[in-house]
Every structure is written in structure tokens, then in C-alpha cells.
Design a protein around this motif. Sequence first.
Motif, PDB file in Angstrom:
ATOM      1  N   ASP A 122       4.482  25.836  15.554  1.00  0.00           N
ATOM      2  CA  ASP A 122       3.859  24.985  16.557  1.00  0.00           C
ATOM      3  C   ASP A 122       3.943  23.551  16.062  1.00  0.00           C
ATOM      4  O   ASP A 122       3.664  23.280  14.892  1.00  0.00           O
ATOM      5  CB  ASP A 122       2.394  25.410  16.752  1.00  0.00           C
ATOM      6  CG  ASP A 122       1.696  24.571  17.786  1.00  0.00           C
ATOM      7  OD1 ASP A 122       2.209  24.474  18.914  1.00  0.00           O
ATOM      8  OD2 ASP A 122       0.633  24.001  17.471  1.00  0.00           O
ATOM      9  N   TRP A 123       4.307  22.642  16.964  1.00  0.00           N
ATOM     10  CA  TRP A 123       4.442  21.233  16.611  1.00  0.00           C
ATOM     11  C   TRP A 123       3.523  20.418  17.492  1.00  0.00           C
ATOM     12  O   TRP A 123       3.705  20.353  18.698  1.00  0.00           O
ATOM     13  CB  TRP A 123       5.897  20.805  16.794  1.00  0.00           C
ATOM     14  CG  TRP A 123       6.222  19.378  16.456  1.00  0.00           C
ATOM     15  CD1 TRP A 123       5.535  18.527  15.650  1.00  0.00           C
ATOM     16  CD2 TRP A 123       7.353  18.647  16.929  1.00  0.00           C
ATOM     17  NE1 TRP A 123       6.162  17.313  15.579  1.00  0.00           N
ATOM     18  CE2 TRP A 123       7.295  17.363  16.363  1.00  0.00           C
ATOM     19  CE3 TRP A 123       8.417  18.951  17.764  1.00  0.00           C
ATOM     20  CZ2 TRP A 123       8.237  16.392  16.616  1.00  0.00           C
ATOM     21  CZ3 TRP A 123       9.361  17.978  18.005  1.00  0.00           C
ATOM     22  CH2 TRP A 123       9.270  16.712  17.434  1.00  0.00           C
ATOM     23  N   ASP A 124       2.512  19.805  16.891  1.00  0.00           N
ATOM     24  CA  ASP A 124       1.638  18.864  17.587  1.00  0.00           C
ATOM     25  C   ASP A 124       2.329  17.508  17.488  1.00  0.00           C
ATOM     26  O   ASP A 124       2.244  16.827  16.475  1.00  0.00           O
ATOM     27  CB  ASP A 124       0.254  18.834  16.931  1.00  0.00           C
ATOM     28  CG  ASP A 124      -0.700  17.862  17.591  1.00  0.00           C
ATOM     29  OD1 ASP A 124      -0.259  17.031  18.417  1.00  0.00           O
ATOM     30  OD2 ASP A 124      -1.902  17.919  17.266  1.00  0.00           O
ATOM     31  N   VAL A 125       3.029  17.140  18.556  1.00  0.00           N
ATOM     32  CA  VAL A 125       3.866  15.943  18.534  1.00  0.00           C
ATOM     33  C   VAL A 125       3.035  14.684  18.354  1.00  0.00           C
ATOM     34  O   VAL A 125       3.418  13.780  17.614  1.00  0.00           O
ATOM     35  CB  VAL A 125       4.716  15.862  19.820  1.00  0.00           C
ATOM     36  CG1 VAL A 125       5.549  14.595  19.841  1.00  0.00           C
ATOM     37  CG2 VAL A 125       5.612  17.084  19.941  1.00  0.00           C
ATOM     38  N   THR A 126       1.881  14.619  19.014  1.00  0.00           N
ATOM     39  CA  THR A 126       1.079  13.394  18.933  1.00  0.00           C
ATOM     40  C   THR A 126       0.575  13.135  17.519  1.00  0.00           C
ATOM     41  O   THR A 126       0.515  12.000  17.078  1.00  0.00           O
ATOM     42  CB  THR A 126      -0.100  13.421  19.919  1.00  0.00           C
ATOM     43  OG1 THR A 126      -0.900  14.573  19.653  1.00  0.00           O
ATOM     44  CG2 THR A 126       0.385  13.459  21.352  1.00  0.00           C
ATOM     45  N   ALA A 127       0.215  14.192  16.807  1.00  0.00           N
ATOM     46  CA  ALA A 127      -0.266  14.041  15.424  1.00  0.00           C
ATOM     47  C   ALA A 127       0.862  14.234  14.415  1.00  0.00           C
ATOM     48  O   ALA A 127       0.661  14.040  13.222  1.00  0.00           O
ATOM     49  CB  ALA A 127      -1.386  15.043  15.141  1.00  0.00           C
ATOM     50  N   ASP A 128       2.043  14.632  14.903  1.00  0.00           N
ATOM     51  CA  ASP A 128       3.200  14.936  14.063  1.00  0.00           C
ATOM     52  C   ASP A 128       2.844  15.934  12.964  1.00  0.00           C
ATOM     53  O   ASP A 128       3.142  15.746  11.791  1.00  0.00           O
ATOM     54  CB  ASP A 128       3.824  13.668  13.472  1.00  0.00           C
ATOM     55  CG  ASP A 128       5.230  13.938  12.946  1.00  0.00           C
ATOM     56  OD1 ASP A 128       5.881  14.884  13.439  1.00  0.00           O
ATOM     57  OD2 ASP A 128       5.674  13.223  12.026  1.00  0.00           O
ATOM     58  N   ARG A 129       2.170  17.021  13.388  1.00  0.00           N
ATOM     59  CA  ARG A 129       1.827  18.111  12.473  1.00  0.00           C
ATOM     60  C   ARG A 129       2.547  19.368  12.947  1.00  0.00           C
ATOM     61  O   ARG A 129       2.539  19.687  14.134  1.00  0.00           O
ATOM     62  CB  ARG A 129       0.325  18.357  12.457  1.00  0.00           C
ATOM     63  CG  ARG A 129      -0.452  17.409  11.584  1.00  0.00           C
ATOM     64  CD  ARG A 129      -1.877  17.899  11.367  1.00  0.00           C
ATOM     65  NE  ARG A 129      -2.553  18.163  12.620  1.00  0.00           N
ATOM     66  CZ  ARG A 129      -3.426  17.341  13.193  1.00  0.00           C
ATOM     67  NH1 ARG A 129      -3.744  16.214  12.626  1.00  0.00           N
ATOM     68  NH2 ARG A 129      -3.992  17.660  14.333  1.00  0.00           N
ATOM     69  N   PHE A 151       9.261  18.772  11.655  1.00  0.00           N
ATOM     70  CA  PHE A 151      10.391  18.844  12.576  1.00  0.00           C
ATOM     71  C   PHE A 151      11.688  18.607  11.819  1.00  0.00           C
ATOM     72  O   PHE A 151      12.700  19.257  12.073  1.00  0.00           O
ATOM     73  CB  PHE A 151      10.236  17.849  13.729  1.00  0.00           C
ATOM     74  CG  PHE A 151      11.354  17.960  14.725  1.00  0.00           C
ATOM     75  CD1 PHE A 151      11.413  19.028  15.604  1.00  0.00           C
ATOM     76  CD2 PHE A 151      12.359  17.008  14.771  1.00  0.00           C
ATOM     77  CE1 PHE A 151      12.456  19.159  16.504  1.00  0.00           C
ATOM     78  CE2 PHE A 151      13.404  17.115  15.671  1.00  0.00           C
ATOM     79  CZ  PHE A 151      13.452  18.200  16.548  1.00  0.00           C
ATOM     80  N   GLU A 152      11.664  17.696  10.849  1.00  0.00           N
ATOM     81  CA  GLU A 152      12.856  17.414  10.054  1.00  0.00           C
ATOM     82  C   GLU A 152      13.296  18.654   9.276  1.00  0.00           C
ATOM     83  O   GLU A 152      14.497  18.949   9.169  1.00  0.00           O
ATOM     84  CB  GLU A 152      12.619  16.235   9.098  1.00  0.00           C
ATOM     85  CG  GLU A 152      12.472  14.892   9.782  1.00  0.00           C
ATOM     86  CD  GLU A 152      11.103  14.699  10.458  1.00  0.00           C
ATOM     87  OE1 GLU A 152      10.125  15.398  10.106  1.00  0.00           O
ATOM     88  OE2 GLU A 152      11.030  13.864  11.370  1.00  0.00           O
ATOM     89  N   ALA A 153      12.308  19.405   8.728  1.00  0.00           N
ATOM     90  CA  ALA A 153      12.647  20.638   8.005  1.00  0.00           C
ATOM     91  C   ALA A 153      13.271  21.650   8.959  1.00  0.00           C
ATOM     92  O   ALA A 153      14.234  22.349   8.597  1.00  0.00           O
ATOM     93  CB  ALA A 153      11.404  21.221   7.346  1.00  0.00           C
TER      94      ALA A 153
END
Length: 185
Positions: A122-129, A151-153
Motif C-alpha cells: 500500500d502506498w500513501d502518496v500524500t505522505a509518501d509512505r 515506490f523507488e524500491a
Amino acid sequence: ASLASVGAFVADAAIDCLLVHRDPPDGGIFEVLAALPRAEGLTAVPVIVLSGQLGPEVCRRFVRAGADDTVGDDVAAAGGLHVAVENALERRARQAETSLARRGEDERARLAVAGLDDGLWDWDVTADRVHWSDRCFEMLGYAPGQFEPSFEAFIDLVHPDDRARVEAQNLHHNEQCTPLFDSEF
């Protein structure tokens, strides 16, 4: 009292509600609200700001900063302070019930996911977590927590021949606010 001692007092004291003057002597109201301990985004106890004659826009700023309510001098003078306190306590009780229910739902979801044997991220885009389930790491040949998920990983794990397409699909998904990012590679 210092701002730090206000936060410590609220954390340690058995109080039901905190009334704060709009202009505390040891700092601005926004600093006081920021110093209060929080759980799940809420201050540890309901906070009501005694707002005096300040207008509605300022009062809305108090609430956005963490106050549960504001009470003007006219309402306080008319005996309405107790209504604001009762309302704040009732709202907090409902929020606590909702939070407990949500935790139960979260636990049921966690158990259901554990039984699927699927790897989820799961990717929380706003917090970049980014969160990867242990199974997600394992399916990719890594020990759970072997590296910091990001996301980079994720992109680094995509085959080089597919990376540009996957990144373009992700960009399109984010720019168009589509409800689901779906990419096969």
C-alpha cells in the motif's frame, strides 16, 4: 506554565475537558494546541477555546488547529459553556466507539489478508509512505523488512524492459486520479 508543562499536565492529569483562553499568557493559542498530546489525530482530551468576541473565521482556525469547539463571551455569559463541554464529551465518546469498531475491522481485515497468502503493498502518496506485507517481501525473495519499502524500491524490482511503461502508467494514474492502479509486467 510553559507549553511543555501544559502538554505534560494534560498527559498525566485525569481531566475530562480542557478550557483554553484565546490568549494564554505563555504563548499563542495555536502553540498551546500544538503542544497537547494527541492520539489518532485528536488531542488527548476535548479542548474548548474561550474565544471572546473573535469572529467565525478565527474560531474555525482554532478548530482546524485541534480545538473541539469555541465559546464566545456571550454564550459563556448566558450559561452555555456547559452545553459546549457536554457536546465535546459526547463527540469524543462517539469517536472512541468508532475507533474501537475500526480497530476490530482492521483486525478482521488483517486476519483475512493473512489467510489469502497474497503479498500486498500500500502506498500513501500524500505522505509518501509505503507498506509491504511480510508475504509481499517473501514472494519477491526477500526477508520481511530486509529493505525499506518505497515506490523507488518497487520500481527497482520491475524488469528494466517494463520500467518506463510502469512509471508512465503510474504517472497517468496519479494525474488522472483514477481509482485503481493496475499494471501487469
